[in-house]
Scaffold this motif. Structure first.
Motif, mmCIF file in Angstrom:
data_model
loop_
_atom_site.group_PDB
_atom_site.id
_atom_site.type_symbol
_atom_site.label_atom_id
_atom_site.label_comp_id
_atom_site.label_asym_id
_atom_site.label_seq_id
_atom_site.Cartn_x
_atom_site.Cartn_y
_atom_site.Cartn_z
ATOM 1 N N GLU A 127 48.857 32.875 46.742
ATOM 2 C CA GLU A 127 49.584 34.156 46.813
ATOM 3 C C GLU A 127 48.635 35.290 47.189
ATOM 4 N N THR A 128 47.410 34.940 47.547
ATOM 5 C CA THR A 128 46.374 35.927 47.865
ATOM 6 C C THR A 128 45.676 35.495 49.160
ATOM 7 N N PRO A 129 44.721 36.273 49.655
ATOM 8 C CA PRO A 129 44.044 35.847 50.898
ATOM 9 C C PRO A 129 43.229 34.554 50.747
ATOM 10 N N ILE A 130 42.925 34.121 49.530
ATOM 11 C CA ILE A 130 42.217 32.850 49.352
ATOM 12 C C ILE A 130 43.043 31.754 50.028
ATOM 13 N N THR A 131 42.417 31.008 50.929
ATOM 14 C CA THR A 131 43.165 30.015 51.700
ATOM 15 C C THR A 131 42.544 28.624 51.532
#
Ligand code: PMP
Length: 395
Positions: free
Chosen positions: A322-326
């Motif tokens: 749900e965050t930029p962490i991919t």
């Protein structure tokens, strides 16, 4: 070396290496920016926690240089003797303003902060309800406190409620705390803070949120607690100065009395030398930049969305971040490490994360796009992912 140590090390190192669980460390020959140099090669860097690119920001470098000129390179003592410079208290005031709390206390690292804060408040007559995926520093902080550790299934609110009820009804504990990461760094998912706070109110639990990966990222930069509008409902807001802030250090933000207590009872504050003048000045500047504008935050999200879309369209499993962490979930440990190595050979630095950092069989290459990446860099990285993914049969 003692024979017993020699055989212990050999046996265990060989075991790790044979299972593909031994992490190799590559020293950087450049700053930790969007492009890094390793072994003479320039690589697109998708592995740092420098979310906003502030680790190399000129404005931070300037204030750090000025602080060194004026105050030197070291604080010279622990905070309670004479290591507290005016710079430290100004940083702490700024953190409190940033986090919408009455006060804040800074520590030498985020890890240190969790060790310090949990054990300053909790003891063997207490219990801690801890999300099973909480960071290692939370786990160690809990252990240090000697409180009873009760793990609940990851973000499972029914399980948390059940465990809270059992703990209260047992009558065994003086205080009960619930601890969670704000953003879980391996998957990029966000803690269910509104429900956690509701359960905490129902059972009078102390609330503790480690927002190492949410600060600078969620709540327009102010973090996960602010994102949910819960600034006055969370007792401990933990953060690190080492990720979005780009420097080093950790902090607790909360009520005045809590911070006063930590200043007299948390051991790293009392017994370990204070953050350096340069760290403190640069961290304060970073927070000021975040409070003035959402430009870097917005660029981070744009880049995160861009990379996610690109990898997803190629058919990679990028989980439910749900965050930029991919995360790019590969599965088997050795294949994950091979994947990461091939990315490296092709020009992308994206580190493999395997057991025990994540559960066995869920090895992943973790991508951290930052505000400092350009679209061209991300396009190149996506093209390399496609090449390596096809070559290794992942897509
Ligand atoms: N808490 C969490 C959730 C983290 O991810 C980390 C860093 N990996 C830390 C604490 C420790 O922070 P630091 O690197 O500042 O010691």
């Amino acid at each position: 070396m003692a024979k017993v140590l020699d055989s212990f090390l050999k046996e265990n190192l060989d075991d790790l290496k044979s299972k593909g669980l031994f992490n190799v460390i590559d020293p950087l020959q450049s700053a930790n920016g969007p492009i890094i140099k390793i072994n003479g090669n320039d690589l697109i860097n998708l592995s740092s926690n420098n979310y906003l690119g502030l680790a190399t920001d000129q404005r931070l470098k300037e204030v750090a240089e000025k602080a060194i000129e004026e105050f030197g390179v070291g604080a010279g003592a622990v905070r309670t003797i004479n290591g507290t410079l005016e710079l430290h208290t100004k940083l702490e005031d700024k953190i409190a303003e940033f986090k919408h709390t009455e006060a804040a206390i800074a520590y030498q690292s985020g890890f240190n902060c969790n060790m310090a804060a949990i054990s300053a408040v909790m003891d063997k007559n207490d219990a801690i309800l801890s999300d099973e995926l909480n960071h290692a520093s939370i786990i160690d902080g809990c252990r240090l406190s000697k409180a009873k550790i009760i793990r609940f299934n990851h973000s499972d609110m029914d399980h948390l409620r059940q465990k809270a009820k059992e703990a209260v009804e047992s009558g065994l504990y003086n205080k009960i705390m619930v601890i969670t990461d704000g953003v879980f760094s391996m998957d990029g998912d966000v803690a269910k803070l509104p429900e956690i706070v509701q359960i905490a109110e129902e059972f009078d639990l102390i609330t503790y949120v480690d927002d190492a990966h949410g600060s600078g990222v969620l709540g327009k930069g102010a973090g996960t607690v602010k994102h949910f509008g819960l600034s006055d409902k969370v007792d401990f807001q933990i953060g690190t100065l080492s990720k979005a802030i780009g420097v080093v250090g950790g902090y607790v933000a909360g009520k005045k009395e809590l911070i006063e207590w930590l200043k007299v009872r948390s051991r790293p504050f009392l017994f370990s030398t204070a953050l350096t003048p340069a760290d403190v000045a640069a961290s304060k500047k970073a927070i000021e930049i975040l409070m003035e504008s959402t430009e870097l935050h917005d660029r981070l999200w744009e880049n995160g969305d861009y990379l996610k879309k690109g990898l997803k369209e190629l058919g990679f499993n990028i989980g439910e971040s749900e965050t930029p962490i991919t995360p790019c979930i590969i599965g088997e440990e050795r294949l994950t490490q091979q994947f990461s190595r091939r990315l490296y050979e092709e020009g992308v630095y994206a580190k493999s994360i395997v057991f025990p950092t994540v559960p066995q069989g869920t090895g992943r290459v973790r991508n951290m796009p930052t505000a400092a990446h350009t679209k061209e860099m991300l396009d190149e990285a996506i093209a390399i992912y496609e090449k390596v993914g096809k070559e290794l049969g992942v897509i």
